[in-house]
Design an enzyme around this catalytic site. Structure first.
Site, mmCIF file in Angstrom:
data_model
loop_
_atom_site.group_PDB
_atom_site.id
_atom_site.type_symbol
_atom_site.label_atom_id
_atom_site.label_comp_id
_atom_site.label_asym_id
_atom_site.label_seq_id
_atom_site.Cartn_x
_atom_site.Cartn_y
_atom_site.Cartn_z
ATOM 1 C CB CYS A 131 30.282 10.350 25.137
ATOM 2 S SG CYS A 131 29.728 12.000 25.634
ATOM 3 C CB CYS A 146 31.605 15.458 26.464
ATOM 4 S SG CYS A 146 32.783 15.934 27.730
ATOM 5 C CB SER A 147 34.865 12.188 27.770
ATOM 6 O OG SER A 147 34.715 13.153 28.799
ATOM 7 C CB CYS A 148 29.080 10.837 29.062
ATOM 8 S SG CYS A 148 28.804 12.609 29.265
#
Lengths: 124, 215
Positions: free
Chosen positions: B120, B123-125
């Site tokens: 991702c 972000c941190s999906c």
């Protein structure tokens, strides 16, 4: 960057390519740090508050992301992941009128007086 | 003062072999105070209950790569399920009781010719329902930046040196779309049942930074 997209971004728009700091894909960076840690209780609670407030309709993941992105690159470098999440959850809750800055400040002072560690500061 | 003492491993590592991050006994930080304050205000105002917070954490702790491994092992043993999984990951996982909510889960299959990697960049999906919380490295600048531009080099840092004839496909997750890698079934596993196969499926093999264990 290929020729088409290079032409799209005005020269001199920024010292990078017009993207915001969080849009990191394709940039230079060092080796991937491989260390991992088990999440602490307070980190899991931040995650839980985000999920619960989102399930209850107070804000969405977009609201979380907006604050995280607006916090900027320095916050990304100096704060831990869940510290940044906490700041973003808090900002959204204040914006939604769930509690006021004053209520938060009063509560945080009260908590500081309870003890010096996370365990001691719980109201149980 | 009540003090929430857990069992401490004095070698500084948890049961899963990771260091404990400074925790309940360290000096209270500003952000920890804010977490306590926000939680208590939400409780006082009747928005959440302590039980809801605890249940949310229990559910979080229950989500681990074992969920994803069960899905992969099913796909390895049931061709019809595999077809459904590749056609609509969200629905197929729901069949197994793993509800990814409104997210679109896209399952990408590794073969002899193709290796998939997920990231991702923004972000941190991450497919939390199937893999639990993302590891620290998944959220780092280095991984987010480089996975899409020099994946082979990144994979080598994870100990995975892919031959040139293997195509590497990198999938960039979004808030609404998550990916899971369906690793290739290892050779020499013909007689193994679903549970034994699931034990071979590592978290990293479902992110694409690793391969399943060999039997």
């Amino acid at each position: 960057m290929d020729r088409v997209s290079a032409a799209f971004y005005p020269v001199g728009m920024s010292d990078t390519d017009g993207r915001r700091w969080h849009d990191m894909g394709g940039r230079d960076a060092g080796p991937v740090p491989q260390d991992e840690h088990d999440f602490a209780l307070w980190e899991k609670r931040v995650d839980a508050l985000m999920m619960l407030c989102s399930d209850k309709g107070f804000f969405t993941v977009d609201g979380l992301r907006r604050v995280l992105e607006d916090m900027g690159e320095e916050a990304f470098e100096t704060m831990t992941y869940y510290e940044r999440w906490m700041a973003a959850v808090n900002q959204n809750l204040i914006e939604q009128g769930v509690y006021s800055l004053e209520e938060l400040g009063t509560k945080m002072e009260e908590i500081a007086a309870r003890g010096d560690s996370y365990g001691e500061a719980q109201d149980v | 003062m009540p003090h929430d003492h857990h069992d401490h491993h004095h070698d500084g590592l948890s049961a899963s072999g990771h260091p404990f991050r400074s925790d309940n006994d360290e000096a209270l930080t500003y952000w920890q105070r804010m977490e306590i304050a926000a939680r208590e205000l939400l409780i006082e105002k009747g928005i959440v209950t302590p039980a809801e917070v605890a249940a949310q954490i229990d559910a979080m702790d229950a989500r681990s790569p074992a969920n994803g491994a069960a899905v992969v092992a099913r796909a390895w043993t049931d061709p019809a399920f595999k077809d459904r999984l590749l056609a609509n990951g969200s629905d197929a996982c729901r069949e197994m009781g793993f509800d990814v909510g409104a997210l679109h889960l896209v399952v990408v299959e590794n073969t002899e010719a193709v290796h998939n990697l997920i990231v991702c960049t923004l972000c941190s999906c991450y497919p939390r329902t199937l893999l639990g919380l993302p590891p620290d490295w998944y959220k780092t600048r280095a991984y987010r930046s480089r996975a899409v531009i020099e994946p082979r080099k990144v994979l080598r840092e994870f100990g995975l040196d892919l031959p040139d004839h293997v195509t590497v496909r990198v999938h960039d997750s979004t808030a609404d779309m998550r990916y899971l890698v369906l690793p290739a079934r290892p050779a020499g596993t013909d007689g193994m049942d679903e549970a034994a196969l699931a034990a071979l499926v590592t978290r990293d093999s479902m992110i694409g930074t690793g391969l399943p264990r060999q039997p």
